[in-house]
Design an enzyme around this catalytic site. Structure first.
Site, PDB file in Angstrom:
ATOM      1  CG  ASP A  77      -2.177  -0.753   1.089  1.00  0.00           C
ATOM      2  OD1 ASP A  77      -2.312  -1.579  -0.181  1.00  0.00           O
ATOM      3  OD2 ASP A  77      -2.835  -1.152   1.943  1.00  0.00           O
ATOM      4  CB  ALA A 215      -1.408  10.544  22.608  1.00  0.00           C
TER       5      ALA A 215
END
Length: 296
Positions: A77, A215
């Site tokens: 990919d 995060a």
């Protein structure tokens, strides 16, 4: 079935020396069809100098300086994304041949090359059109390639503290993210970096994008999905006075004063799919849904 002479432009992974048999199979198949074959210079050098393969009767090109009926990406990919960046708005359909593990974009197995090329000549294939994200900095296109088929990520640099990202959607204030970064993903890229950060899986053809924080400082922050016609504006604050913007993994440093605008690009990437290929089959296989891993 077409009898006319077709042109194929080939991009390849230069980090898979043991996969050269696949390109040999492809070149032999195209030679038998008397196709015009073009190979990107970096890949050509890898094959001829690095692998000592006899590659004859082809034309070598640099970067996006080519024209073709089909583009073939030999690798995974990541190779497909690079090929797509070189195709840009040329509207040339891209075929992804996977020389490693099954991919979402490069989903043709190496042993299926001959059969797939035959299908192209017979017209027995489908084309998916995939939305692309365009990035502007202070109203100007980003230097180099300014579009992403998978995702655009705004990230802190190295071990710097989290960054602050002020975000608006169509001029309306959304929120201020305090996080290690923010990912804007297309449906194509929803199973990549975005997914690893808790983003949603988005089925291709749904005409939406997503925003997922990396995060985040607050546990209340959740991914959000919105129409692909929306315009996203970002202003970043960082203690290091700069940050990274990455388009399909290609990153560059920008100063805090740079304002980003993200919107749907004015073109779509054409992805060749073999007749009968099912997205959910690939999804199940890649995600290993239903697999019994208890004995492993």
């Amino acid at each position: 079935m077409t009898s006319r002479k077709l042109r194929f432009a080939i991009f390849g992974n230069t980090y898979q020396p043991k996969k050269s048999v696949s390109i040999q199979k492809l070149l032999a198949c195209l030679a038998a069809r008397q196709a015009d074959v073009f190979i990107e210079r970096e890949f050509y050098t890898f094959l001829t100098d690095g692998q000592r393969l006899p590659v004859e009767g082809v034309t070598v090109f640099d970067h996006s300086d080519f024209s073709a009926d089909f583009v073939v990406s030999m690798g995974g990919d990541g190779t497909f994304l690079r090929a797509a960046s070189m195709v840009g708005n040329k509207q040339i359909p891209i075929l992804g041949v996977n020389t490693g593990r099954l991919g979402f974009l490069a989903d043709v197995k190496a042993q299926e090359i001959e059969r797939t090329i035959d299908a192209l000549y017979e017209g027995d294939y489908a084309i998916d059109t995939r939305a692309v994200i365009k990035v502007e900095t202070d109203g100007q296109p980003l230097k180099g390639y300014s579009c992403a088929l998978n995702d655009v990520a705004i990230l802190k640099r190295d071990n710097a503290s989290m960054i602050t990202i002020h975000t608006t959607v169509n001029g309306d204030y959304l929120t201020t993210y305090q996080a290690d970064g923010l990912i804007m993903s297309t449906p194509t890229g929803s199973t990549a970096y975005s997914l690893s950060n808790g983003g949603p899986i988005i089925v291709p053809g749904t005409h939406v994008f997503s925003l997922t924080a990396v995060a985040p400082h607050s546990l209340n922050v959740r991914p959000i999905v919105f129409s692909e016609d929306c315009e996203i504006k970002l202003t970043v604050e960082s203690r290091t006075q700069n940050y990274l913007v990455a388009l399909d993994g290609r990153s560059e440093k920008l100063p805090d004063t740079t304002r980003l605008t993200l919107r749907k690009a004015p073109y779509r990437v054409k992805v060749i799919k073999r007749a009968g290929t099912k997205y959910f089959h690939t999804l199940r296989e890649k995600m290993m849904w239903g697999a019994d891993l208890r004995g492993q």
